[in-house]
Design an enzyme around this catalytic site. Structure first.
Site, PDB file in Angstrom:
ATOM      1  N   CYS A   1      17.762  28.721  57.396  1.00  0.00           N
ATOM      2  CA  CYS A   1      17.440  29.526  56.510  1.00  0.00           C
ATOM      3  C   CYS A   1      15.975  28.972  55.856  1.00  0.00           C
ATOM      4  CB  CYS A   1      18.535  29.258  55.265  1.00  0.00           C
ATOM      5  SG  CYS A   1      18.106  30.131  53.635  1.00  0.00           S
ATOM      6  N   THR A   2      15.175  30.123  55.509  1.00  0.00           N
ATOM      7  CA  THR A   2      13.693  29.744  55.025  1.00  0.00           C
ATOM      8  C   THR A   2      13.631  29.181  53.576  1.00  0.00           C
ATOM      9  OG1 THR A   2      13.387  32.174  54.484  1.00  0.00           O
ATOM     10  CG2 THR A   2      12.700  31.405  56.714  1.00  0.00           C
ATOM     11  N   HIS A   3      14.676  29.138  52.899  1.00  0.00           N
ATOM     12  CA  HIS A   3      14.903  28.704  51.628  1.00  0.00           C
ATOM     13  C   HIS A   3      14.850  27.183  51.718  1.00  0.00           C
ATOM     14  CE1 HIS A   3      15.594  32.600  50.060  1.00  0.00           C
ATOM     15  NE2 HIS A   3      15.556  32.314  48.788  1.00  0.00           N
TER      16      HIS A   3
ATOM     17  N   CYS B   1      13.383  35.460  57.007  1.00  0.00           N
ATOM     18  CA  CYS B   1      14.434  35.516  56.582  1.00  0.00           C
ATOM     19  C   CYS B   1      15.420  35.690  57.802  1.00  0.00           C
ATOM     20  CB  CYS B   1      14.814  36.382  55.780  1.00  0.00           C
ATOM     21  SG  CYS B   1      16.343  36.550  54.940  1.00  0.00           S
ATOM     22  N   ASN B   2      16.178  34.383  58.009  1.00  0.00           N
ATOM     23  CA  ASN B   2      17.296  34.457  59.046  1.00  0.00           C
ATOM     24  C   ASN B   2      18.342  35.362  58.714  1.00  0.00           C
ATOM     25  OD1 ASN B   2      16.448  31.634  60.706  1.00  0.00           O
ATOM     26  ND2 ASN B   2      16.026  31.481  58.575  1.00  0.00           N
ATOM     27  N   THR B   3      18.692  35.614  57.757  1.00  0.00           N
ATOM     28  CA  THR B   3      19.643  36.471  57.426  1.00  0.00           C
ATOM     29  C   THR B   3      19.552  37.878  57.868  1.00  0.00           C
ATOM     30  OG1 THR B   3      20.390  35.335  55.690  1.00  0.00           O
ATOM     31  CG2 THR B   3      21.441  37.220  55.804  1.00  0.00           C
TER      32      THR B   3
ATOM     33  N   ASP C   1      10.914  38.324  52.914  1.00  0.00           N
ATOM     34  CA  ASP C   1      12.179  37.573  52.520  1.00  0.00           C
ATOM     35  C   ASP C   1      12.967  38.289  51.443  1.00  0.00           C
ATOM     36  OD1 ASP C   1      13.959  35.242  53.124  1.00  0.00           O
ATOM     37  OD2 ASP C   1      13.267  34.475  51.171  1.00  0.00           O
ATOM     38  N   SER C   2      14.297  37.733  51.407  1.00  0.00           N
ATOM     39  CA  SER C   2      14.927  38.145  50.317  1.00  0.00           C
ATOM     40  C   SER C   2      14.502  37.463  48.991  1.00  0.00           C
ATOM     41  CB  SER C   2      16.451  37.649  50.531  1.00  0.00           C
ATOM     42  OG  SER C   2      16.579  36.232  50.601  1.00  0.00           O
TER      43      SER C   2
ATOM     44  N   TYR D   1      20.749  37.510  50.010  1.00  0.00           N
ATOM     45  CA  TYR D   1      21.361  38.540  51.057  1.00  0.00           C
ATOM     46  C   TYR D   1      22.542  37.901  51.839  1.00  0.00           C
ATOM     47  CZ  TYR D   1      17.459  41.775  50.857  1.00  0.00           C
ATOM     48  OH  TYR D   1      16.213  42.757  50.845  1.00  0.00           O
ATOM     49  N   GLY D   2      22.639  36.512  51.923  1.00  0.00           N
ATOM     50  CA  GLY D   2      23.343  35.743  52.584  1.00  0.00           C
ATOM     51  C   GLY D   2      25.011  36.234  52.594  1.00  0.00           C
TER      52      GLY D   2
HETATM   53  N1  DGL Z   1      15.626  33.080  53.344  1.00  0.00           N
HETATM   54  C1  DGL Z   1      16.635  33.661  53.572  1.00  0.00           C
HETATM   55  C2  DGL Z   1      17.323  33.165  55.033  1.00  0.00           C
HETATM   56  O1  DGL Z   1      16.540  32.518  55.779  1.00  0.00           O
HETATM   57  C3  DGL Z   1      17.932  33.557  52.556  1.00  0.00           C
HETATM   58  C4  DGL Z   1      18.710  34.738  52.583  1.00  0.00           C
HETATM   59  C5  DGL Z   1      19.431  34.851  51.254  1.00  0.00           C
HETATM   60  O2  DGL Z   1      18.898  35.733  50.471  1.00  0.00           O
HETATM   61  O3  DGL Z   1      20.543  34.530  51.415  1.00  0.00           O
HETATM   62  O4  DGL Z   1      18.332  33.525  55.650  1.00  0.00           O
END
Ligand code: DGL
Length: 275
Positions: free
Chosen positions: A186-188, A69-71, A6-7, A38-39
């Protein structure tokens, strides 16, 4: 060994559920915290960073890598699968596909809300994939650019975060009041799920808030069941480190402190450079 990328800290919400369901494997977690979020970054940058992480995890002995990470799943997964990796050596899976397969059977109004990073929203991945599952769905997306920075900075439980929880949820539900199912895309975001649900119940909205951890864990279990050859590869590391662990591009101490809090267990982390 299975790599989880993940980011930043968000992928821990996926790792946590995967480890509970599949404790028999070793996991190597990599958070690119130094370059999160990353988003808000461009396609090219997200692709480049994600590819670096995939290569690094593969070099460490991960033959199966989950982009938690979805992004990265939205912007880099397909290109990496098609152009950059040899599937006989390493498999890379994302988190969007299992989520969109789970949701359509759960909505009654057929109105779905998606909360995600600006990058995931711009990719339209959720809209495209959900409509493939059921063309009668009405999908409304809401970008939440402040949520990942708040979580990465450890400010997500503060009162200041309430403002941004309310702001994005109000915007989403004003645009479509018929939504009965909200995907935390988003996994966060599970790290602020309590705040999200508190706001929804305060406004008397009863809806399903979908998080991805268990969905991805079950989808992975199913994948491994269908691919015994992959099970064999991830069970017997031929190279690299064994036993798994936690890697970050930020300070190891900072990562270990926050990750220990999120996972409710003491962890040690190692700093690495990606390039
Ligand atoms: N956890 C990432 C996701 O699922 C966050 C991406 C980010 O860093 O903005 O999209």
């Amino acid at each position: 060994m299975i790599g989880i990328f993940d980011s930043g800290y968000g992928g821990l919400t996926i790792l946590n559920k995967i480890r509970q369901l599949l404790p028999e494997y070793d996991y190597l977690y990599l958070g690119d915290n130094a370059r999160a979020p990353y988003g808000t970054r461009s396609f090219d940058v997200i692709y480049e960073y994600t590819l670096q992480a995939v290569k690094y995890l593969h070099e460490q002995g991960c033959n199966l890598i989950i982009l938690a990470c979805n992004t990265a799943s939205a912007k880099a997964l397909r290109t990496i699968q098609q152009r950059d990796i040899n599937p006989d050596e390493v498999r890379v899976l994302g988190v969007i596909r299992p989520t969109v397969e789970f949701v359509p059977a759960r909505t009654r109004t057929k109105h779905i809300g998606v909360l995600a990073t600006p990058g995931t929203v711009a990719s339209e991945s959720y809209v495209i994939e959900l409509l493939k599952q059921d063309p009668t769905l009405v999908v409304t997306q809401q970008a939440c650019p402040m949520w990942v920075p708040l979580i990465e900075a450890g400010e997500h439980l503060s009162e200041g975060a309430d403002y941004f929880v309310e702001k994005y949820l109000t915007e989403l539900l004003t645009r479509d009041p018929l939504i009965d199912t909200i995907i935390l895309g988003c996994t966060h975001y599970p790290l602020i799920q309590d705040k999200i649900e508190a706001y929804l119940s305060q406004t008397n909205r009863h809806m399903l808030v979908v998080t991805q951890g268990e969905i991805v864990a079950h989808s992975l279990a199913d994948y491994l069941h269908r691919h015994p050859e992959i099970v064999e590869r991830i069970s017997s590391p031929l190279k690299g480190r064994s036993g798994g662990g936690f890697l970050t591009t930020e300070s190891a101490t900072k990562f270990a402190d926050s990750a220990s809090l999120f996972l409710s267990e003491h962890i040690e982390a190692e700093h690495i450079e990606l390039q």
